[in-house]
Motif scaffolding. Structure first.
Motif, PDB file in Angstrom:
ATOM      1  N   ARG A  65       0.769  -1.206   0.043  1.00 18.88           N
ATOM      2  CA  ARG A  65      -0.204  -0.035  -0.085  1.00 18.88           C
ATOM      3  C   ARG A  65       1.014   1.221  -0.100  1.00 18.88           C
ATOM      4  N   ASP A  66       1.864   1.356   0.895  1.00 14.49           N
ATOM      5  CA  ASP A  66       2.598   2.405   0.784  1.00 14.49           C
ATOM      6  C   ASP A  66       3.688   2.626  -0.187  1.00 14.49           C
ATOM      7  N   PHE A  67       4.134   1.492  -0.949  1.00 16.64           N
ATOM      8  CA  PHE A  67       5.047   1.414  -2.111  1.00 16.64           C
ATOM      9  C   PHE A  67       4.037   2.107  -3.362  1.00 16.64           C
ATOM     10  N   ALA A  68       2.887   1.603  -3.251  1.00 12.53           N
ATOM     11  CA  ALA A  68       1.924   2.131  -4.602  1.00 12.53           C
ATOM     12  C   ALA A  68       1.713   3.698  -4.280  1.00 12.53           C
ATOM     13  N   ALA A  69       1.596   4.229  -3.059  1.00 11.40           N
ATOM     14  CA  ALA A  69       1.399   5.623  -2.983  1.00 11.40           C
ATOM     15  C   ALA A  69       2.513   6.534  -3.461  1.00 11.40           C
ATOM     16  N   VAL A  70       3.740   6.004  -3.396  1.00 14.35           N
ATOM     17  CA  VAL A  70       5.047   6.754  -3.751  1.00 14.35           C
ATOM     18  C   VAL A  70       5.699   6.402  -4.993  1.00 14.35           C
ATOM     19  N   SER A  71       5.155   5.474  -5.684  1.00 18.84           N
ATOM     20  CA  SER A  71       5.603   4.967  -6.934  1.00 18.84           C
ATOM     21  C   SER A  71       4.718   5.109  -8.181  1.00 18.84           C
ATOM     22  N   ALA A  72       4.788   6.085  -8.601  1.00 20.23           N
ATOM     23  CA  ALA A  72       3.763   6.456 -10.122  1.00 20.23           C
ATOM     24  C   ALA A  72       3.729   5.289 -10.969  1.00 20.23           C
ATOM     25  N   SER A  73       5.017   4.708 -11.403  1.00 19.46           N
ATOM     26  CA  SER A  73       5.075   3.843 -12.365  1.00 19.46           C
ATOM     27  C   SER A  73       5.081   2.321 -11.914  1.00 19.46           C
ATOM     28  N   ILE A  74       4.373   2.098 -10.745  1.00 28.08           N
ATOM     29  CA  ILE A  74       3.863   0.550 -10.324  1.00 28.08           C
ATOM     30  C   ILE A  74       2.517   0.914  -9.924  1.00 28.08           C
ATOM     31  N   GLN A  75       1.768  -0.058 -10.673  1.00 32.26           N
ATOM     32  CA  GLN A  75       0.447   0.016 -10.327  1.00 32.26           C
ATOM     33  C   GLN A  75      -0.004  -0.501  -9.024  1.00 32.26           C
ATOM     34  N   ALA A  76      -0.968  -0.036  -8.353  1.00 33.81           N
ATOM     35  CA  ALA A  76      -1.307  -0.634  -7.188  1.00 33.81           C
ATOM     36  C   ALA A  76      -1.482  -2.128  -6.649  1.00 33.81           C
ATOM     37  N   PRO A  77      -2.019  -2.880  -7.612  1.00 31.56           N
ATOM     38  CA  PRO A  77      -2.127  -4.316  -7.687  1.00 31.56           C
ATOM     39  C   PRO A  77      -0.863  -4.842  -7.565  1.00 31.56           C
ATOM     40  N   THR A  78       0.109  -4.350  -8.708  1.00 35.14           N
ATOM     41  CA  THR A  78       1.423  -5.020  -8.520  1.00 35.14           C
ATOM     42  C   THR A  78       2.417  -4.694  -7.226  1.00 35.14           C
ATOM     43  N   ALA A  79       1.889  -3.544  -6.540  1.00 32.54           N
ATOM     44  CA  ALA A  79       2.908  -3.138  -5.360  1.00 32.54           C
ATOM     45  C   ALA A  79       2.292  -3.991  -4.399  1.00 32.54           C
ATOM     46  N   HIS A  80       0.707  -4.370  -4.371  1.00 27.77           N
ATOM     47  CA  HIS A  80       0.476  -5.399  -3.538  1.00 27.77           C
ATOM     48  C   HIS A  80       0.916  -6.695  -3.673  1.00 27.77           C
ATOM     49  N   TYR A  81       1.120  -7.357  -4.762  1.00 30.00           N
ATOM     50  CA  TYR A  81       1.717  -8.399  -5.091  1.00 30.00           C
ATOM     51  C   TYR A  81       3.064  -8.710  -4.792  1.00 30.00           C
ATOM     52  N   MET A  82       3.849  -7.481  -4.857  1.00 28.27           N
ATOM     53  CA  MET A  82       5.183  -7.362  -4.094  1.00 28.27           C
ATOM     54  C   MET A  82       5.312  -7.527  -2.718  1.00 28.27           C
ATOM     55  N   GLY A  83       4.319  -6.662  -2.132  1.00 27.45           N
ATOM     56  CA  GLY A  83       4.317  -6.888  -0.700  1.00 27.45           C
ATOM     57  C   GLY A  83       3.760  -8.357  -0.172  1.00 27.45           C
ATOM     58  N   MET A  84       3.183  -9.184  -0.737  1.00 29.71           N
ATOM     59  CA  MET A  84       2.956 -10.443  -0.696  1.00 29.71           C
ATOM     60  C   MET A  84       4.161 -11.316  -0.741  1.00 29.71           C
ATOM     61  N   LEU A  85       5.047 -10.914  -1.902  1.00 27.78           N
ATOM     62  CA  LEU A  85       6.140 -11.695  -1.906  1.00 27.78           C
ATOM     63  C   LEU A  85       7.121 -11.653  -0.753  1.00 27.78           C
ATOM     64  N   ALA A  86       7.027 -10.354  -0.400  1.00 28.19           N
ATOM     65  CA  ALA A  86       8.180 -10.055   0.650  1.00 28.19           C
ATOM     66  C   ALA A  86       7.627 -11.062   1.957  1.00 28.19           C
ATOM     67  N   THR A  87       6.362 -11.165   2.219  1.00 24.11           N
ATOM     68  CA  THR A  87       5.937 -11.973   3.320  1.00 24.11           C
ATOM     69  C   THR A  87       6.611 -13.470   3.191  1.00 24.11           C
ATOM     70  N   VAL A  88       6.621 -13.781   1.901  1.00 26.52           N
ATOM     71  CA  VAL A  88       7.300 -15.137   1.583  1.00 26.52           C
ATOM     72  C   VAL A  88       8.788 -15.127   2.022  1.00 26.52           C
ATOM     73  N   ILE A  89       9.532 -14.064   1.648  1.00 26.00           N
ATOM     74  CA  ILE A  89      10.666 -14.077   2.239  1.00 26.00           C
ATOM     75  C   ILE A  89      11.136 -13.913   3.521  1.00 26.00           C
ATOM     76  N   ASN A  90      10.326 -13.323   4.247  1.00 26.06           N
ATOM     77  CA  ASN A  90      10.087 -13.460   5.675  1.00 26.06           C
ATOM     78  C   ASN A  90       9.856 -14.880   6.387  1.00 26.06           C
ATOM     79  N   GLY A  91       8.869 -15.616   5.711  1.00 25.03           N
ATOM     80  CA  GLY A  91       8.464 -17.034   6.098  1.00 25.03           C
ATOM     81  C   GLY A  91       9.419 -17.838   5.876  1.00 25.03           C
ATOM     82  N   LEU A  92      10.339 -17.757   4.752  1.00 21.66           N
ATOM     83  CA  LEU A  92      11.339 -18.740   4.555  1.00 21.66           C
ATOM     84  C   LEU A  92      12.647 -18.295   5.790  1.00 21.66           C
ATOM     85  N   ALA A  93      12.726 -17.237   6.001  1.00 20.30           N
ATOM     86  CA  ALA A  93      13.757 -16.966   7.097  1.00 20.30           C
ATOM     87  C   ALA A  93      13.272 -17.422   8.589  1.00 20.30           C
TER      88      ALA A  93
END
Length: 249
Positions: A65-93
């Motif tokens: 949500r925050d990334f989408a708000a500051v990045s005009a070139s990234i669409q909001a759904p894409t930013a949310h998917y990126m955030g979901m992938l970040a949770t997977v990185i945490n899950g692996l750790a």
């Protein structure tokens, strides 16, 4: 609190870990010392026989949500998917940290990525819990515009969890921001309805609604205080309990 002293009052628990629990306060990324600290607490809980599922946030890496708000070139759904992938990185750790201390785990994701994790399947998740494995649930719900708080509430409903534990860096729910208002009142017990009416920042409103509909209590507590997770599992009055107030016998 010693490991043998823990007498859990819950059979099946959904623990919500924010992305902030994977790094030092005020920093970002992953600090394995912090992850190891959380893992040791989880190990002690696992030894009591509690069935534990964990939903990971990803804000330490990227909050969609925050990334989408500051990045005009990234669409909001894409930013949310990126955030979901970040949770997977945490899950692996977290998975490796837990297995390093002898806790059997399974990592399940709402977005299919069989090379690193199982897909989330409710019956399979429940079976893992019954077999004594800690199940780490990542990638939120798999859909954009849904917070990991709501994902935690939904998963709690799906697996019939007895409680949602929200691990934070504050010691409960306050009527106002305690950092801005040192006289803010801290609640020990409060209902789901009152949280929604006051707009308190416990979890997002949709998550609170889900827990209210299923009558699942939420306990908000400071996981950084040694022993607090064990005390919550044992039913001690730690932090704030959201739900029907527990009356002393």
């Amino acid at each position: 609190m010693s490991e043998l002293a823990i007498q859990p009052v819950y059979k099946r628990v959904l623990l919500k870990l924010s992305g902030n629990s994977f790094c030092r306060s005020g920093e970002s990324g992953i600090t394995m010392a912090e992850v190891s600290n959380v893992s040791e607490q989880i190990r002690r809980i696992h030894q009591t026989g509690v069935q534990l599922a964990i939903v990971c946030g990803g804000g330490n890496i990227l909050r969609g949500r925050d990334f989408a708000a500051v990045s005009a070139s990234i669409q909001a759904p894409t930013a949310h998917y990126m955030g979901m992938l970040a949770t997977v990185i945490n899950g692996l750790a977290l998975q490796d940290a837990l297995e390093n201390v002898g806790v059997p785990t399974r990592l399940q994701t709402a977005i299919r990525m069989e090379g690193v994790a199982e897909p989330f399947i409710r019956r399979r998740c429940v079976r893992h819990l019954e077999k004594g494995r800690v199940v780490i649930l990542a990638a939120g719900t798999g859909s954009p515009f849904v917070t990991t708080d709501t994902a935690a509430a939904l998963r709690a409903r799906e697996i019939n969890a007895d409680v949602v534990l929200k691990a934070t860096r504050v010691d409960g729910v306050y009527a106002d921001d305690p950092e801005k208002n040192p006289h803010a009142i801290r609640y020990s017990d409060i209902t789901h309805q009152e949280v929604l009416r006051q707009g308190l920042k416990v979890m997002d409103a949709q998550a609170v609604h889900h827990c209210m509909e299923q009558n699942i209590p939420i306990v908000v507590f400071n996981y950084q205080k040694p022993g607090n997770l064990e005390r919550v599992i044992a039913g001690e009055k730690i932090g704030t309990r959201v739900g029907n107030p527990v009356r002393d016998a």
